[in-house]
Design an enzyme around this catalytic site. Structure first.
Site, PDB file in Angstrom:
ATOM      1  N   ARG A 426      -1.611 -24.293   3.644  1.00 16.61           N
ATOM      2  CA  ARG A 426      -0.420 -23.386   3.996  1.00 16.61           C
ATOM      3  C   ARG A 426      -0.023 -24.132   5.407  1.00 16.61           C
ATOM      4  O   ARG A 426      -0.808 -24.600   6.186  1.00 16.61           O
ATOM      5  CB  ARG A 426      -1.086 -22.100   3.980  1.00 16.61           C
ATOM      6  CG  ARG A 426      -1.517 -21.618   2.826  1.00 16.61           C
ATOM      7  CD  ARG A 426      -1.662 -20.375   2.390  1.00 16.61           C
ATOM      8  NE  ARG A 426      -1.691 -19.313   3.086  1.00 16.61           N
ATOM      9  CZ  ARG A 426      -2.597 -18.271   2.929  1.00 16.61           C
ATOM     10  NH1 ARG A 426      -3.566 -18.457   2.031  1.00 16.61           N
ATOM     11  NH2 ARG A 426      -2.601 -17.288   3.926  1.00 16.61           N
ATOM     12  N   SER A 471       7.881 -12.520  11.108  1.00 12.71           N
ATOM     13  CA  SER A 471       6.336 -12.830  10.771  1.00 12.71           C
ATOM     14  C   SER A 471       5.676 -11.901  11.948  1.00 12.71           C
ATOM     15  O   SER A 471       5.721 -12.291  13.091  1.00 12.71           O
ATOM     16  CB  SER A 471       6.273 -14.358  10.866  1.00 12.71           C
ATOM     17  OG  SER A 471       4.738 -14.486  11.133  1.00 12.71           O
ATOM     18  N   ASP A 619       4.618  -4.638  -0.442  1.00 15.55           N
ATOM     19  CA  ASP A 619       3.371  -4.794  -1.182  1.00 15.55           C
ATOM     20  C   ASP A 619       3.044  -3.544  -2.244  1.00 15.55           C
ATOM     21  O   ASP A 619       2.390  -3.603  -3.262  1.00 15.55           O
ATOM     22  CB  ASP A 619       2.093  -4.480  -0.524  1.00 15.55           C
ATOM     23  CG  ASP A 619       2.055  -5.837   0.218  1.00 15.55           C
ATOM     24  OD1 ASP A 619       2.440  -6.893  -0.354  1.00 15.55           O
ATOM     25  OD2 ASP A 619       1.280  -6.043   1.434  1.00 15.55           O
ATOM     26  N   ARG A 650       6.122 -10.764  -8.922  1.00 11.19           N
ATOM     27  CA  ARG A 650       5.784  -9.382  -9.429  1.00 11.19           C
ATOM     28  C   ARG A 650       6.767  -8.729 -10.174  1.00 11.19           C
ATOM     29  O   ARG A 650       6.595  -7.763 -10.921  1.00 11.19           O
ATOM     30  CB  ARG A 650       5.591  -8.615  -8.041  1.00 11.19           C
ATOM     31  CG  ARG A 650       3.880  -9.111  -7.489  1.00 11.19           C
ATOM     32  CD  ARG A 650       3.634  -7.942  -6.244  1.00 11.19           C
ATOM     33  NE  ARG A 650       2.286  -8.511  -6.080  1.00 11.19           N
ATOM     34  CZ  ARG A 650       1.834  -8.044  -4.890  1.00 11.19           C
ATOM     35  NH1 ARG A 650       2.488  -7.552  -3.777  1.00 11.19           N
ATOM     36  NH2 ARG A 650       0.430  -8.462  -4.617  1.00 11.19           N
TER      37      ARG A 650
END
Ligand code: NAP
Length: 738
Positions: A426, A471, A619, A650
């Site tokens: 990452r 972020s 989420d 998702r």
């Protein structure tokens, strides 16, 4: 691998030599196994008991014929054996030994051979027992044990390869290191513990009055610890002399540590005592994880877990779901930097927050727990962190790495941050780049990836940073660095992100100012220890909110849920759909707003989910899709393209699963169109995504048949105990392991 070894000679048929001979004889890859011992009786027992093919009577003949020689005699005897055999060794013969120390064996070889033969590769199997002699030979002794080879500059690669293969053929794992490193490592991990065991038993045994009582009442722990005091005295005498310097260095370190503990006991210094005990307790597990380069989550996913949920039921009761992950991380970080003792409860004992906890332990912070979500942190103050003994290993936790990098950039000491294989892929440039603008010196691997090597002793300067991408991790990293930087550090975000760091800094009494989308800190303040009851994670609470919202006759209260404004999209969206949802007992904990959420059944209706709520509920969409499928009318989700790059795609996962359950749903680029309808049973895939798995388990409350969800092992990482809690409120879900 073809070995071309026709004759293997083992000199010294004791426990180790006999065990190796027996194992090699069984696997039949190393030709004829010939045994020689100075005691002809031992050699005969070896032959009679099938340990060797041939018992050598003449050492000279046996050496002349051997393609491979293993010296398995006591370390003190190595030189004499080498002198005896040197004149008869052929040029192509490979030679190794099994001695527990290496420098003295190599020194002996240097004295005996004018030039070290290329076939010579010293070795040491890290396996054994308290027994000795060939009668104790065990062909499985080396299975799943390590063997260290210490090749010399003269050793040929062929010799190293053959010997590696030989040990692997008897089930061992081969490690290669230098002679010096070997002796140092073994002094610490084997020789020192043997000295402690011998000395402890001897000291207690010499106690005049009550020595029998001591041994009579000795509990299992004492027996386990002192088991190694039953080892061969002569062998240990030899090892002490052979590895004198390295062993003395370890004994000195240990004696100093013990003296430290003694002083702490004498003056009742609880912090030092607890520090020693808590660090030691955590160390074994922590190091095993570093060595295997894994996280708990990866270990767990090897197991096949399915959820099987029977249709129907209703949901009621009072529950509390696990603590918020983001807040758990920050409670450890800020508790460590505070003055005084911070008590944390409701801490999420998940992989990631435990990684942060260990990192601070490594930097000298005494932390008790976690024990049923309770953690006690003995804060060291803003400038009290100490250099860790090695790299800080944070497993799979991106949050730990990004937030810690800001703190570490400002410390007086150098640090290295490393993680498991997936974290190592990452990008960390998004924190390293702005930190460099503040004056930090950070080295990364290629393309800004971990490990991060952070230079200490750099004076940071405050900057204003306009984040190119929203972020919370980058913002938090810079604000934490800002505590140490000269002047003001401010961060502007292009879209709202989670503000847990700002809130918790304020909760610890450290001022953070917020001006529109800009947060800023100045140096020179202190953090004051506090109590933090980590709010329950609203993302985990979501599954139960939706469960009660879609199921007639439900009435559920979820206690102490974090309702940070950056996280309450799910509450807003459910209310827009007509849910009967109340926030009770609203209060603030460590700067974070919390409430008990009571939710009772009311028919839901389809809506177009406002796009401004999407980031606040990102989420929660797997559960929102279930709510939509159970609502009357059409629900439209747009502006949620990020859902396609979460733990799974998702949107696709929910569309596929809901179609299997008979729902009328179409996926779009950035969302879906969902018609409310009756759901049937069926088998759906979670794609290893914990939130997809939990969402479909909840759907069973409104399905007409059983819903089976595959690949649910990951649920345990974010929501340990989900199934039990779901059952306790009336969801008929079972967990099955395959
Ligand atoms: P052991 O059971 O006592 O075996 C050693 C054997 O070598 C004995 O039969 C001994 O005979 C024989 N020997 C001694 N001097 C000799 C010589 N000059 N020529 C031929 N044979 C001779 O000991 P072990 O436990 O197998 O240890 C052997 C080696 O393995 C040592 O270097 C030790 O450091 C190493 N090692 C031991 C362990 C362990 O846990 N035991 C683990 C790893 C490595 P006598 O009985 O007549 O002396």
């Amino acid at each position: 691998m073809s070995t071309c070894i026709r004759n293997t000679l083992i000199i010294g048929l004791g426990l180790i030599g006999g065990s190796l001979a027996k194992a090699l004889r069984q696997n039949r890859q190393y030709g004829q196994i010939v045994g020689y011992d100075r005691d002809p009786e031992e050699t005969k027992i070896g032959l009679d008991s099938g340990v060797v093919d041939v018992a050598a009577n003449s050492l000279v003949d046996a050496v002349s014929d051997a393609d491979l020689i293993v010296l398995a005699v006591p370390v003190k005897a190595m030189e004499k054996v080498l002198v005896d055999i040197a004149p008869f060794i052929r040029e192509t013969t490979l030679i190794t030994d099994v001695g527990s120390t290496k420098a003295n064996v190599v020194e002996a070889a240097v004295r005996v051979f004018s030039v070290i033969p290329p076939g010579f590769v010293p070795g040491h199997p890290i396996a054994g027992s308290e027994k000795s002699g060939v009668a104790a030979a065990d062909s499985t002794l080396f299975e799943k044990h390590k063997v260290i080879l210490t090749p010399l500059a003269e050793s040929s690669s062929k010799a190293v390869n053959v010997l590696t293969h030989m040990w692997e053929s008897v089930g061992a794992e081969v490690l290669v290191m230098t002679v010096g490193k070997h002796d140092e490592v073994l002094a610490a991990t084997s020789h020192l513990p043997h000295m402690l065991a011998f000395s402890l038993v001897d000291t207690l045994a010499q106690e005049q009055d009550n020595n029998t009582d001591i041994f009579r009442y000795a509990a299992g722990g004492f027996r386990d610890f002192t088991r190694i005091a039953g080892s061969d005295p002569t062998m240990w005498h030899d090892i002490c002399l052979a590895n004198k310097n390295a062993l003395l260095a370890q004994l000195d370190r240990y004696t100093a540590g013990l003296a430290n503990l003694r002083a702490a006991i004498e003056c009742g210094d609880s912090e030092t005592m607890l520090g020693t005990f808590t660090r030691a307790r955590a160390a074994r597990e922590h190091f095993s994880r570093i060595l295997s380069g894994t996280a708990y989550s990866q270990l767990m996913t090897n197991q096949q877990v399915i959820f099987r949920a029977q249709p129907g039921g209703s949901v009621s009761g009072k529950i509390r779901v696990p603590g918020d992950k983001s807040i758990s991380h920050r409670s450890i970080m800020l508790g460590s930097l505070a003055d005084g003792v911070t008590e944390v409860s409701g801490f999420l004992e998940g992989e990631d927050s435990l990684a942060t906890l260990q990192a601070f332990r490594d930097m000298g912070v005494v932390i008790e727990g976690p024990d049923a979500g309770n953690v006690t942190i003995y804060g060291v103050g803003v400038n009290g962190l100490k250099a860790p003994p090695g790299p800080l290993y944070v497993g799979n936790s991106g949050t730990s790495m990004r937030l810690l990098s800001g703190l570490l950039a400002a410390q007086a000491f150098d640090t290295e941050l490393s993680g498991d294989e997936s974290l190592t892929k990452r990008p960390m440039g998004r924190v390293a780049d702005p930190l460099r603008l503040m004056g930090a010196e950070i080295e990364t691997a290629e393309n800004g990836r971990p490990p991060l090597k952070i230079k200490g002793g750099k004076a940071l300067k405050g900057i204003h940073y306009d984040m190119p991408m929203a972020s919370a991790q980058v913002k938090s990293c810079l604000l934490l660095a800002g505590i140490y930087a000269e002047g003001e550090t401010s961060v502007t975000e292009p879209a709202p992100t989670r503000d847990h760091t700002e809130r918790m800094l304020n909760g610890f009494g450290y001022p953070v100012s917020q001006n529109g989308s800009t947060a800023s800190v100045k140096p020179g303040n202190q953090l004051h220890a506090t109590r933090i009851d980590v709010p329950a994670d609203i993302s985990s609470a979501t599954f139960f909110m939706v469960a009660a919202a879609i199921t007639p006759e439900s009435d559920l209260t979820i206690e102490h849920v974090g309702i940070n404004p950056t996280r309450i999209g799910i509450i807003n969206i459910l209310r827009l759909m007509g849910a009967n949802l109340e926030l009770l007992n609203e209060r603030e904990v460590g700067g974070e707003p919390v409430a008990d959420i009571r939710i009772r059944y009311a028919p839901l209706k389809g809506i177009h989910v406002p796009e401004d709520q999407v980031p606040l509920a990102i989420d929660e969409f797997p559960a929102i899709f279930i709510a939509a499928a159970c609502a009357e009318g059409t629900t439209i989700v747009t502006g949620a393209e990020e859902l396609r790059v979460k733990e799974s795609d998702r949107i696709q996962a929910m569309v596929d699963g809901l179609k299997i359950l008979g729902a009328n749903i179409e996926g779009t680029e950035d969302g879906a169109v969902i018609e409310g309808s009756e759901l049937s049973g069926g088998t759906v895939e979670s794609h290893d995504d914990h939130r997809i798995a939990m969402a479909f388990a909840v759907a069973s409350l409104r399905s007409t048949g059983t819903i089976t969800v595959n690949d649910c092992a990951n649920v345990a990482t974010s929501f340990p105990g989900f199934v039990e809690l779901a059952q306790s409120v009336g969801i008929k879900v079972e967990r099955e392991e395959g």
